[in-house]
Every structure is written in C-alpha cells, then in structure tokens.
Scaffold this active site. Structure first.
Site, PDB file in Angstrom:
ATOM      1  N   GLY A   1       3.696  -3.197  12.674  1.00  0.00           N
ATOM      2  CA  GLY A   1       4.143  -2.318  13.795  1.00  0.00           C
ATOM      3  C   GLY A   1       5.532  -1.852  13.725  1.00  0.00           C
ATOM      4  O   GLY A   1       5.940  -0.769  13.960  1.00  0.00           O
TER       5      GLY A   1
ATOM      6  N   ASN B   1       2.733  10.620   1.631  1.00  0.00           N
ATOM      7  CA  ASN B   1       2.518  10.419   0.378  1.00  0.00           C
ATOM      8  C   ASN B   1       3.754  10.332  -0.202  1.00  0.00           C
ATOM      9  O   ASN B   1       3.835   9.222  -1.189  1.00  0.00           O
ATOM     10  CB  ASN B   1       1.607  11.325  -0.431  1.00  0.00           C
ATOM     11  CG  ASN B   1       1.041  10.852  -1.781  1.00  0.00           C
ATOM     12  OD1 ASN B   1       1.050   9.676  -1.968  1.00  0.00           O
ATOM     13  ND2 ASN B   1       0.783  11.712  -2.653  1.00  0.00           N
TER      14      ASN B   1
ATOM     15  N   GLN C   1      -2.644   5.560  -7.001  1.00  0.00           N
ATOM     16  CA  GLN C   1      -3.527   6.841  -7.474  1.00  0.00           C
ATOM     17  C   GLN C   1      -3.686   7.849  -6.496  1.00  0.00           C
ATOM     18  O   GLN C   1      -4.360   9.064  -6.492  1.00  0.00           O
ATOM     19  CB  GLN C   1      -5.151   6.089  -7.313  1.00  0.00           C
ATOM     20  CG  GLN C   1      -5.405   5.191  -8.583  1.00  0.00           C
ATOM     21  CD  GLN C   1      -6.753   4.613  -8.602  1.00  0.00           C
ATOM     22  OE1 GLN C   1      -7.768   5.477  -8.699  1.00  0.00           O
ATOM     23  NE2 GLN C   1      -6.884   3.451  -8.197  1.00  0.00           N
ATOM     24  N   GLY C   2      -2.830   7.343  -5.191  1.00  0.00           N
ATOM     25  CA  GLY C   2      -2.914   8.577  -4.171  1.00  0.00           C
ATOM     26  C   GLY C   2      -3.760   8.371  -3.023  1.00  0.00           C
ATOM     27  O   GLY C   2      -3.922   7.157  -2.776  1.00  0.00           O
TER      28      GLY C   2
ATOM     29  N   ASP D   1       2.898   0.927   5.582  1.00  0.00           N
ATOM     30  CA  ASP D   1       3.133   1.280   6.573  1.00  0.00           C
ATOM     31  C   ASP D   1       3.875   2.373   6.681  1.00  0.00           C
ATOM     32  O   ASP D   1       4.214   3.199   7.794  1.00  0.00           O
ATOM     33  CB  ASP D   1       4.079  -0.100   7.101  1.00  0.00           C
ATOM     34  CG  ASP D   1       3.165  -1.321   7.276  1.00  0.00           C
ATOM     35  OD1 ASP D   1       1.964  -1.032   7.587  1.00  0.00           O
ATOM     36  OD2 ASP D   1       3.666  -2.231   7.141  1.00  0.00           O
TER      37      ASP D   1
ATOM     38  N   ASN E   1       7.712  -8.762  12.673  1.00  0.00           N
ATOM     39  CA  ASN E   1       7.802 -10.189  12.089  1.00  0.00           C
ATOM     40  C   ASN E   1       8.957 -10.066  11.240  1.00  0.00           C
ATOM     41  O   ASN E   1       9.902  -9.022  11.277  1.00  0.00           O
ATOM     42  CB  ASN E   1       6.751 -10.125  10.985  1.00  0.00           C
ATOM     43  CG  ASN E   1       5.224 -10.432  11.393  1.00  0.00           C
ATOM     44  OD1 ASN E   1       5.116 -10.832  12.556  1.00  0.00           O
ATOM     45  ND2 ASN E   1       4.139  -9.852  10.793  1.00  0.00           N
TER      46      ASN E   1
ATOM     47  N   LYS F   1      12.423   0.268  -4.178  1.00  0.00           N
ATOM     48  CA  LYS F   1      13.462  -0.642  -3.698  1.00  0.00           C
ATOM     49  C   LYS F   1      12.707  -1.901  -3.443  1.00  0.00           C
ATOM     50  O   LYS F   1      11.479  -1.934  -2.840  1.00  0.00           O
ATOM     51  CB  LYS F   1      14.036   0.002  -2.571  1.00  0.00           C
ATOM     52  CG  LYS F   1      15.065   1.105  -3.068  1.00  0.00           C
ATOM     53  CD  LYS F   1      15.807   1.620  -1.774  1.00  0.00           C
ATOM     54  CE  LYS F   1      16.712   2.820  -2.389  1.00  0.00           C
ATOM     55  NZ  LYS F   1      17.570   3.279  -1.305  1.00  0.00           N
TER      56      LYS F   1
ATOM     57  N   GLY G   1      -3.057   3.456  -3.321  1.00  0.00           N
ATOM     58  CA  GLY G   1      -1.920   2.961  -3.895  1.00  0.00           C
ATOM     59  C   GLY G   1      -1.176   4.032  -4.901  1.00  0.00           C
ATOM     60  O   GLY G   1      -1.107   5.342  -4.442  1.00  0.00           O
TER      61      GLY G   1
END
Length: 308
Positions: free
Chosen positions: A40, A275, A223-224, A251, A10, A284, A221
């Site tokens: 992807g 992670n 929280q891991g 991703d 995209n 960023k 997110g």
C-alpha cells in the site's frame, strides 16, 4: 481528482545474498538495507512521484518502525492524515532476500496491517468521489477490501486491485473491479492457468475478465505485460534495463498506472508510462528509494528505443 490507496505499510529489511536459501539451509548475506515498504505504501509513493495527489489509508504500530516506515511518504507529500495507530500490534515488517539477478523472496509480518478496519472504511466513505481512483492490494483483511469495493462503486470511483499475495479462495466480489493486475505467478493461482509466457498470460487476462474485471492485466516482469479489455487482448514488451533489484517493481507499476489514469483517458498510454516506471525502478536497490519521479520516467521513455 486524486488517488486513494487503502493498504499495507511495512518496514522492509532487505538482505543481499548470492542465492536465496531453500528450506533448512543457512546462507550468509552480503549486506542489509532498511527501507520503508508495504504494498500500500509503495503504491501510494509511486503514484505521488508520478504526479498524482495521493492519500494513504492504513495502520501502523505505536513504535519506532512506524517513523521509518512513513518517512519517505511524508517527505514526498503523500497525505498521511488517514493513517491509524494501533496500540496492540507492531508496524508491519517485510523480510526480503535478493539475489544479484534481482530475483527475491519475501516474508511478511502483517502486524498493524491486519487491524485496518472500521476507521479506514469511514475515511474512504467520507473521501471517495466519482473523480477518484481507489488502489488496493491483499495485505489487509479481505472483508475490509470487499467493503471498500462497495464504497467505491457507490461513489462512482474507479478501483484498481493488486491481488497480492494471491489466493485461490478470494471472494468472487473482489474480481468485479475496474482493473485487476496480478503478476504471472499470482495470475496462475487466480485463474488456474499456468502462466509462463505471453500466450498463457493472454489466456489468463481473458479469464480475469470472465471473473468480472473490466480490465485484466498480467505482469510478466522483464517480458512486459498483457491486458484484456472489451476490445481485445494486448501486449507490451518489457524495456531493456540493467536490473539489480526487482523489489517493489509491481507496486511501481500499479501506482504509476493509477497516477497516469488520473491524467490520461487512453489506457494504453497509462500502461506505457507504468511499464517504463516499473522497469526504471529495478535499476536501483530497495523498494521505495528506487521509485522514479515522473520527469525521470519521461526521460527514460525518450531515450529507450523499445519504449517508442
């Protein structure tokens, strides 16, 4: 050994805004950023920047959007020789609004991504070996993903599947992969378990294994994440960063995971790298422009006490 990514490509149009509007509401954005994206393409770039030889298999339109969508991938050395060009559909677009907290809302226009089909599968059949890792998402036709899973199994390749966007109508065969890695909202849809903390994420990861996955990962997110294997259920905390944009972080995680599995036999080591890469990417703006290289991730891991 290499990483093959079958999935969407995209162009992202990212608007920064104080608050994401609700239905019927109009709000004024502060700025607009145009950047390559698509799950992807994102995962392919993340894998490449983490050191893996990476090929992307997918479709773009015969338009100016395609040039922009593929620009960073080409610069970073992702193999684009298996990208098809549609004569009837535009390159996929993603319209993204981002709050100062990093929370985001995304509308996707699939375009050529929904024309991924026979040619892409032929490429996979020709290329996949037992030494490869196939990475996929759910932004291309599901029947193509199903057939790709069969091709990978026939070749003996590992399959990593990111079931996003999630659906409660996915074919059962799509869960019979080596690794499935939804985020918490996607895991809720897939398993029927409301995932809002580590405990519920562990339950969901176990359920994903019951569905047929060898390894069930649930991303939480900041929280891991948790992951379930035949040896039990494990948790790794999120890493402290000043997050300004979470677009693409999931991703980055999956692409980095695939890349590090390319060199690590120990799953927990690969997850540790992934992670850290995902956390660093949130510091960023934008999707692909924010993706870290391996050296930056390793430096971040050394400097962060919580990553030890």
């Amino acid at each position: 050994m290499s990483v093959l990514v079958l999935g969407s490509i995209n162009l992202d149009l990212v608007a920064r805004i104080d608050k994401i509007p609700v239905a019927g509401e109009t709000r004024i954005a502060k700025s607009l950023l145009t950047a390559p994206g698509g799950k992807g393409a994102n995962q392919a770039l993340a894998a490449r920047r983490m050191g893996a030889a990476t090929r992307l298999v997918g479709m773009v339109g015969d338009d100016a959007f395609a040039v922009q969508a593929l620009r960073i991938l080409r610069q970073d050395g992702v193999d684009l020789s298996s990208i098809g060009v549609s004569k009837t559909a535009s390159t996929g677009l993603a319209l993204i609004t981002v709050e100062p907290t990093g929370q985001n809302a995304i509308t996707v226009v699939p375009g050529a991504n929904y024309e991924v089909g026979t040619a892409a599968l032929a490429s996979l059949e020709r290329l996949l070996t037992a030494r490869d890792i196939l990475v996929m998402q759910a932004e291309i036709p599901l029947d193509v993903i199903e057939r790709a899973v069969l091709l990978a199994k026939r070749a003996g390749a590992q399959v990593l599947w990111d079931p996003a966007p999630a659906s409660d109508h996915f074919p059962a065969s799509l869960f019979k992969v080596d690794i499935i890695a939804p985020n918490q909202s996607e895991a809720s849809v897939l398993t029927g378990i409301p995932v809002d903390d580590v405990r519920s994420a562990k339950a969901a990861s176990r359920k994903l294994r019951e569905f047929g996955a060898q390894i069930g990962i649930v991303k939480l997110g900041d929280q891991g994440l948790v992951w379930a294997t035949s040896r039990g259920v494990f948790y790794e905390a999120g890493l402290p960063v000043h997050a300004i944009d979470a677009v693409g972080a999931g991703d980055v995680f999956l692409g980095a995971l695939a890349a590090r599995l390319d060199v690590h036999d120990v799953l927990s080591d690969a997850i540790h790298y992934a992670n850290a890469a995902a956390a660093l990417s949130t510091t960023k703006e934008g999707a692909q422009p924010s993706f870290p290289i391996l050296e930056a991730v390793e430096q971040f891991m050394k400097s962060s006490p919580s990553s030890l």
